[in-house]
Design a protein around this motif. Structure first.
Motif, short mmCIF file in Angstrom:
data_model
loop_
_atom_site.label_atom_id
_atom_site.label_comp_id
_atom_site.label_asym_id
_atom_site.label_seq_id
_atom_site.Cartn_x
_atom_site.Cartn_y
_atom_site.Cartn_z
N PHE A 109 1.34 -15.36 0.60
CA PHE A 109 2.67 -15.92 -0.54
C PHE A 109 3.57 -14.44 -1.47
CE2 PHE A 109 0.76 -20.05 -0.31
CZ PHE A 109 1.79 -20.44 0.23
N THR A 110 2.45 -13.20 -0.58
CA THR A 110 2.56 -12.21 -2.02
C THR A 110 4.50 -11.49 -2.17
OG1 THR A 110 1.69 -9.82 -2.35
CG2 THR A 110 2.86 -9.85 0.30
N GLY A 111 4.91 -11.56 -1.15
CA GLY A 111 6.32 -11.19 -1.61
C GLY A 111 6.08 -9.44 -1.70
N VAL A 112 6.74 -9.31 -2.75
CA VAL A 112 6.70 -7.32 -2.25
C VAL A 112 4.68 -7.02 -3.30
CG1 VAL A 112 9.00 -7.14 -2.21
CG2 VAL A 112 7.42 -7.24 -4.74
N GLY A 113 4.24 -8.15 -3.33
CA GLY A 113 3.15 -7.67 -3.88
C GLY A 113 2.38 -7.61 -5.09
N PRO A 114 3.13 -8.28 -6.76
CA PRO A 114 2.37 -7.33 -7.84
C PRO A 114 0.95 -7.84 -7.99
CG PRO A 114 3.95 -9.08 -7.54
CD PRO A 114 4.27 -9.11 -6.05
N PHE A 115 1.06 -8.70 -7.36
CA PHE A 115 -0.48 -9.10 -7.59
C PHE A 115 -0.71 -9.16 -7.26
CE2 PHE A 115 1.51 -13.49 -9.12
CZ PHE A 115 0.25 -13.98 -10.24
N ALA A 116 -1.22 -8.33 -5.89
CA ALA A 116 -1.94 -7.24 -5.50
C ALA A 116 -1.96 -6.04 -5.98
CB ALA A 116 -1.45 -7.54 -3.89
N LEU A 117 -1.31 -5.84 -6.52
CA LEU A 117 -1.30 -4.24 -6.78
C LEU A 117 -0.96 -3.94 -8.67
CD1 LEU A 117 2.95 -3.15 -6.29
CD2 LEU A 117 0.84 -1.99 -5.23
N HIS A 118 -1.61 -5.21 -9.09
CA HIS A 118 -2.03 -5.04 -10.18
C HIS A 118 -3.66 -4.68 -10.01
CE1 HIS A 118 1.00 -5.69 -13.91
NE2 HIS A 118 1.72 -6.14 -12.75
N ILE A 119 -4.10 -6.02 -9.01
CA ILE A 119 -5.80 -6.06 -9.27
C ILE A 119 -5.85 -4.62 -8.75
CG2 ILE A 119 -7.27 -7.58 -7.45
CD1 ILE A 119 -5.27 -9.88 -7.03
N ALA A 120 -5.42 -4.39 -7.34
CA ALA A 120 -6.04 -2.93 -6.94
C ALA A 120 -6.32 -2.02 -7.96
CB ALA A 120 -4.81 -2.61 -6.17
N LYS A 121 -5.09 -1.90 -8.91
CA LYS A 121 -5.13 -0.77 -9.54
C LYS A 121 -6.39 -0.63 -10.96
CE LYS A 121 -2.28 2.31 -12.57
NZ LYS A 121 -2.00 3.24 -11.34
N ARG A 122 -6.34 -2.70 -11.47
CA ARG A 122 -7.79 -1.65 -12.24
C ARG A 122 -8.68 -2.06 -11.91
NH1 ARG A 122 -6.98 -5.52 -16.65
NH2 ARG A 122 -5.20 -6.15 -17.49
N SER A 123 -9.05 -2.70 -10.69
CA SER A 123 -10.98 -2.88 -10.07
C SER A 123 -10.63 -2.47 -8.64
CB SER A 123 -11.19 -4.06 -10.11
OG SER A 123 -10.30 -4.84 -9.63
#
Length: 383
Positions: free
Chosen positions: A237-251
């Motif tokens: 249920f990612t929507g525009v992907g804010p969780f995914a973007l934060h995670i991939a930005k960090r690690s």
């Protein structure tokens, strides 16, 4: 379409002392006449940087927007124009009344509306609103939107000159989670780029789900996942992907971000291109419920699963528990009146899970949802 126009275009800032006085804001928002240089909007950032470097920007006054032009207050207009023209920046002299930075920041939306809206209606207008990129979203019922929408839009754009459009936001509807909107004023557009903790997120408020109030939660979950380098994450249920973007930005990690809304995933793919990410994001246009069921049957496992769909995500919890590794975590969101009720919802659902072993690591109240109702995040560990 999800949008409906109500009201008329209104200016984004007060152009004169008289206009501020008409709003009864003189005592709250001081206005000072000064020399300024007007430049086209697309040269605005460069012009402001140039004037700051030359110590010509009059910092106690606020930069003002007028249609497709911005007006920058300056200490010496002749020198300012000469320097800007030497940089091939088109400009002209304009003397006007600029609002003071130091006092404008203390004004509120209701301050701007006090002499325009009857007190009984003023009390029904929210004190706060969301800002997504250059768009403001305010919770407002249809009656108030029709009666005072253009005044509210004008006030918000005076408080925040960078805002270019104002909408009343309604409920989120449908499986694609599209929000009902009423256009109140400004320039009618729904697509923008929102910056959240250094991440550029492409958003279209009329066609995809995004909640700026979850910014801290996005960071919080990403910081937990960042402790596991090389993790494999499912962002359902990612929507525009804010969780995914934060995670991939960090690690360094691998994130599968899925949603049934194909337009939301197009926006996510644009965001991926805009940001320098350490991890990899794969955007899948698929029903998250069906995907979790398929993963359960296939025995495919993830280190972390995020389930941010508070109204329904808990229904897929059994499949998620079977799709996460031992010691892996599930972040599931739900709506409840209390911590105990949120915990009971999870326990009642997991009675159907045929003896899957897990423990509840955390129950956290994330956000107010309605009077005495809240969005909770429960963190579950597979044991």
């Amino acid at each position: 379409t999800p949008t409906e126009r109500i009201g008329i275009h209104t200016p984004r800032c007060a152009d004169s002392y008289a206009e501020l006085r008409a709003l009864n804001m003189v005592s709250r928002v001081s206005c000072r006449e000064a020399d300024g240089v007007a430049v086209p909007r697309n040269f605005g950032e460069l012009a402001l940087k140039t004037l700051k470097r030359s110590n010509l920007y009059l910092q106690e006054l606020k930069v003002t927007h007028r249609d497709d032009t911005i007006v920058i207050p300056v200490t010496n207009v002749e020198k300012a124009i000469a320097i800007l023209r030497s940089q091939h920046i088109p400009c002209r002299h304009l003397r006007m009344c600029f609002p003071s930075k130091t006092t404008l920041r203390h004004a509120t939306l209701r301050d701007f509306l006090r002499d325009k809206v009857p007190q009984k209606d003023l009390e029904r207008i929210p004190r706060s609103f969301y800002i997504v990129g250059d768009i403001a979203l305010i919770s407002l019922d249809i009656e108030l939107a029709e009666r005072y929408g253009h005044l509210i839009a004008e006030a918000i754009m005076k408080l925040h000159p960078r805002i270019r459009a104002v909408y009343a936001r309604g409920e989120t509807v449908g499986i694609e989670r599209v929000r009902r909107l009423i256009f109140l004023g400004g320039e009618p557009h729904t697509r923008t780029i929102h910056r959240e903790s250094g991440i550029n997120i492409v958003v279209d408020i009329a066609h995809a789900y995004y909640n700026p109030a979850l910014a801290t939660e996005h960071e919080r979950v990403a910081s937990i996942i960042a402790t596991t380098p090389g993790a494999k994450i499912l962002d359902a249920f990612t929507g525009v992907g804010p969780f995914a973007l934060h995670i991939a930005k960090r690690s360094w990690c691998y994130v599968v971000a899925c949603d049934i809304n194909i337009y939301a995933l197009k926006l996510l793919r644009e965001s991926i291109r805009l940001n320098k990410l350490r991890g990899h994001i794969e955007a899948l246009n698929v029903d998250s419920f069906k995907l979790l069921e398929s993963l359960d049957r296939a025995g495919i496992l993830f280190d972390y699963i995020i389930m941010n769909m508070p109204h329904q995500a808990i229904e897929a919890l059994c499949h998620a528990l079977n799709a996460v590794r031992s010691r892996g975590l599930i972040f599931v969101y739900t709506i409840a009146h209390s911590d105990d009720e949120a915990l009971s919802q999870v326990k009642n659902k997991t009675l159907e899970c045929r003896g899957i072993a897990f423990r509840v690591v955390e129950v956290r109240r994330v956000l107010d949802y309605a009077p005495r109702k809240y969005i909770y995040r429960l963190t579950l560990e597979r044991t």
